[in-house]
Write an enzyme that holds these catalytic residues in place. Structure first.
Site, PDB file in Angstrom:
ATOM      1  N   SER A 127     -10.305  -8.475   9.083  1.00 19.97           N
ATOM      2  CA  SER A 127      -9.420  -8.519  10.249  1.00 19.97           C
ATOM      3  C   SER A 127      -9.468  -7.265  11.106  1.00 19.97           C
ATOM      4  CB  SER A 127      -7.968  -8.756   9.790  1.00 19.97           C
ATOM      5  OG  SER A 127      -7.561  -7.726   8.901  1.00 19.97           O
ATOM      6  N   GLY A 140       1.372  -6.656   4.967  1.00 21.77           N
ATOM      7  CA  GLY A 140       1.528  -5.302   4.460  1.00 21.77           C
ATOM      8  C   GLY A 140       2.739  -4.601   5.019  1.00 21.77           C
ATOM      9  N   ARG A 141       2.490  -3.780   6.044  1.00 20.84           N
ATOM     10  CA  ARG A 141       3.544  -2.937   6.591  1.00 20.84           C
ATOM     11  C   ARG A 141       4.737  -3.708   7.131  1.00 20.84           C
ATOM     12  NH1 ARG A 141      -0.789   0.580   9.898  1.00 20.84           N
ATOM     13  NH2 ARG A 141      -2.041  -1.242   9.329  1.00 20.84           N
ATOM     14  N   LYS A 166     -12.436  -4.056  -3.641  1.00 22.60           N
ATOM     15  CA  LYS A 166     -13.586  -4.185  -2.754  1.00 22.60           C
ATOM     16  C   LYS A 166     -14.849  -3.557  -3.361  1.00 22.60           C
ATOM     17  CE  LYS A 166     -11.020  -4.292   1.643  1.00 22.60           C
ATOM     18  NZ  LYS A 166      -9.661  -3.949   1.183  1.00 22.60           N
ATOM     19  N   GLN A 214      -6.641  -2.474  13.182  1.00 25.07           N
ATOM     20  CA  GLN A 214      -6.217  -3.673  12.459  1.00 25.07           C
ATOM     21  C   GLN A 214      -5.693  -4.706  13.452  1.00 25.07           C
ATOM     22  OE1 GLN A 214      -6.545  -4.838   9.628  1.00 25.07           O
ATOM     23  NE2 GLN A 214      -4.809  -5.940   8.846  1.00 25.07           N
ATOM     24  N   ASP A 237      -7.117  -4.909  -4.856  1.00 21.64           N
ATOM     25  CA  ASP A 237      -7.996  -4.927  -3.688  1.00 21.64           C
ATOM     26  C   ASP A 237      -9.063  -3.830  -3.808  1.00 21.64           C
ATOM     27  OD1 ASP A 237      -7.352  -4.675  -0.080  1.00 21.64           O
ATOM     28  OD2 ASP A 237      -9.059  -5.436  -1.206  1.00 21.64           O
ATOM     29  N   LYS A 280      -0.755  -7.517  -3.856  1.00 23.90           N
ATOM     30  CA  LYS A 280      -2.046  -6.849  -3.681  1.00 23.90           C
ATOM     31  C   LYS A 280      -1.859  -5.351  -3.857  1.00 23.90           C
ATOM     32  CE  LYS A 280      -4.228  -6.587   0.429  1.00 23.90           C
ATOM     33  NZ  LYS A 280      -4.734  -5.210   0.610  1.00 23.90           N
ATOM     34  N   ASP A 289     -21.113  -2.176  -5.228  1.00 20.15           N
ATOM     35  CA  ASP A 289     -22.265  -1.517  -5.830  1.00 20.15           C
ATOM     36  C   ASP A 289     -23.115  -2.540  -6.578  1.00 20.15           C
ATOM     37  OD1 ASP A 289     -22.209   1.939  -6.764  1.00 20.15           O
ATOM     38  OD2 ASP A 289     -23.955   0.605  -6.712  1.00 20.15           O
ATOM     39  N   ASP A 345       0.830  -1.204   0.000  1.00 17.41           N
ATOM     40  CA  ASP A 345       0.000   0.000   0.000  1.00 17.41           C
ATOM     41  C   ASP A 345       0.864   1.253   0.000  1.00 17.41           C
ATOM     42  OD1 ASP A 345      -2.309  -1.665   2.238  1.00 17.41           O
ATOM     43  OD2 ASP A 345      -2.192  -1.680   0.057  1.00 17.41           O
TER      44      ASP A 345
END
EC number: 2.4.2.10
Length: 474
Positions: A363, A445-446, A305, A425, A303, A272, A308, A250
């Protein structure tokens, strides 16, 4: 009746509905015998004989019922023959429930409280029978009896009995072996080989036998169980590359993302992305990222998400600035709008060989994606096995619904130490995610992209994730 059954066994062998050799079953294991009853629809005499033998077995055993329902798809013509010959009303279960019209899973005329016979061609574990029994019972029908042509004698009868169901089989597999051996169609060695296989591959514990703790199947074996091309590719990729690590990179710009993809590519099965974060996004981004993915053999997961209605997500997925479907192998969606969102995304992605993940659990602290929401996601996935490849989940092992081994579970929020952050998180370790909670892919991720040495961190997470997978299948 005995002469009629023996004649049927010989005819089944003649049309190669019963074969001997080395065959890979749906479970991934190799079997010395393969029973393929789909072929009987091309032989009216065999189809008629099968239906009559099954009916006579039911009546000899005193089974009573108001209507019947065949398990899709092989048992449908058998049930139809029985229904026509004996004036018994028939119902049908849809494997894929339509998002329009009545949206029924059980079709036909019936009343709640009636007793329905379940018709199947073959039973091994009884799992496919339960996939039909459960929706029948959900609309108020009672199921007491199940009739099959062949019982492989691998524990299906015991499993069905544990659900209060009585199995009526025309041909236990041992009877098939006995008849073919007596007719000189099988050697005594082959008969013993098949018997040994059956004894060694029970789906329910044999009385007095040691009960072993079940382990998960390998990624390679599970690749044969999925209907989605993307899931099949990912399962095989993970096994070949020996990694179940997905990095959620990210970062702030497309330039940083492409640089990170080059650095981490050798260690990951998937990258991702969040393309709407990048102010420098250009039309060439997708082609550049795809080239890196091909170079290092990983898949791309945008990602997005989606959340609609179907008509709107068609445009969001296929066009606009990002044209996600053109470059991302995998995307995901919330189920809040209903199954129409899957129909919309599927209309774009299926022909491109893409896969969809449903957000079954999340999560983050205080998530609403749990309980009935999770069960609804599982139900929707079952209606679209060709496009829905799996779930974003946190604890699939605890789900009430039977988990399909052909679907992939991916869990975000993974770190080497348990904990959380100030934004809610919740983190978990690779071992807990894979071994304890039954997931397949760790999403980090991080812990990687914010590390002082992202490549070294990726190696560490890759090793931890793969060790957890090996532990889970040991």
């Amino acid at each position: 009746m005995d002469a009629k059954i023996d004649a049927l066994v010989m005819r089944l062998h003649e049309i190669e509905a019963v074969k001997f050799g080395e065959f890979k079953l749906k479970s991934g294991i190799m079997s010395p015998i393969y029973v393929d009853l789909r072929v009987i629809v091309s032989y009216p005499d065999v189809l008629t004989a099968v239906a009559e033998c099954m009916w006579e077995t039911l009546k000899a055993n005193g089974a009573t019922f108001d209507n019947m329902c065949g398990v899709p798809y092989t048992a449908l013509p058998i049930a139809t023959c029985m229904s026509l010959a004996h004036d018994c009303p028939m119902l049908m279960r849809r494997k894929e429930v339509k998002a329009y019209g009545t949206k029924k899973q059980i079709e036909g005329a019936f009343e709640a409280g009636q007793t329905c016979l379940c018709v199947e061609d073959l039973v091994t574990s009884g799992a496919s029978v339960m996939e039909t029994v459960e929706p029948l019972e959900s609309v108020g029908l009672k199921v007491k009896d199940v009739v099959v042509l062949i019982d492989r004698e691998q524990g299906g009868e015991a499993r069905l009995a544990s659900h209060g169901l009585r199995l009526h089989s025309v041909l236990p597999l041992s009877r098939v072996l006995k008849t073919l051996e007596a007719a000189g169609k099988m050697s005594s060695e082959l008969v013993q080989n098949v018997k040994d296989f059956i004894a060694a591959n029970q789906t329910m514990p044999v009385a007095g036998a040691e009960v072993k703790k079940p382990t998960r199947m390998s990624y390679t074996a599970r690749s044969e169980l999925t209907d989605n091309a993307c899931a099949k590719q990912l399962f095989k990729l993970m096994e070949t590359k020996k990694t179940n690590l997905c990095v959620a990179a990210d970062v702030d710009t497309a330039k940083e993302l492409l640089e990170m993809a080059e650095i981490l590519g050798p260690e990951i099965c998937m990258l991702k992305t969040h393309c709407d974060l990048y102010p420098d996004f250009t039309e060439s981004f997708g082609a550049q990222l795809m080239a890196i993915a091909e170079k290092h053999n990983f898949m791309i997961f945008e990602d997005r998400k989606f959340a609609d209605i179907g008509n709107t997500v068609v445009g969001q997925y296929s066009s606009g600035v990002h044209k996600i479907a053109d470059w991302s192998h995998i995307t995901n969606a919330h189920i809040v709008p209903g199954s129409g969102i899957i129909d919309g995304l599927k209309s774009v992605g299926l022909s491109k060989g893409r896969g969809l993940l449903l957000l079954a659990e999340m999560s983050s602290k205080g998530t609403m994606a749990k309980g009935e929401y999770t069960e609804a996601a599982i139900g929707m996935a079952a209606q679209h096995p060709d496009f829905v490849m799996g779930f974003i989940s946190t604890n699939p092992k605890a789900w009430k619904a039977e988990w399909s081994k052909g679907l992939i579970n991916m869990t975000p929020g993974v770190q080497l130490q348990v904990g959380g952050d100030a934004m809610g998180q919740q983190y978990n370790t690779p071992h807990n995610v894979i071994v304890e909670n039954g997931s397949d892919v760790i999403i980090v991720g991080r812990g990687i992209y914010k590390a002082s040495d992202p490549a070294a961190a990726a190696k560490e997470y890759r090793a931890a994730g793969w060790e957890a997978y090996q532990t889970s299948i040991a």
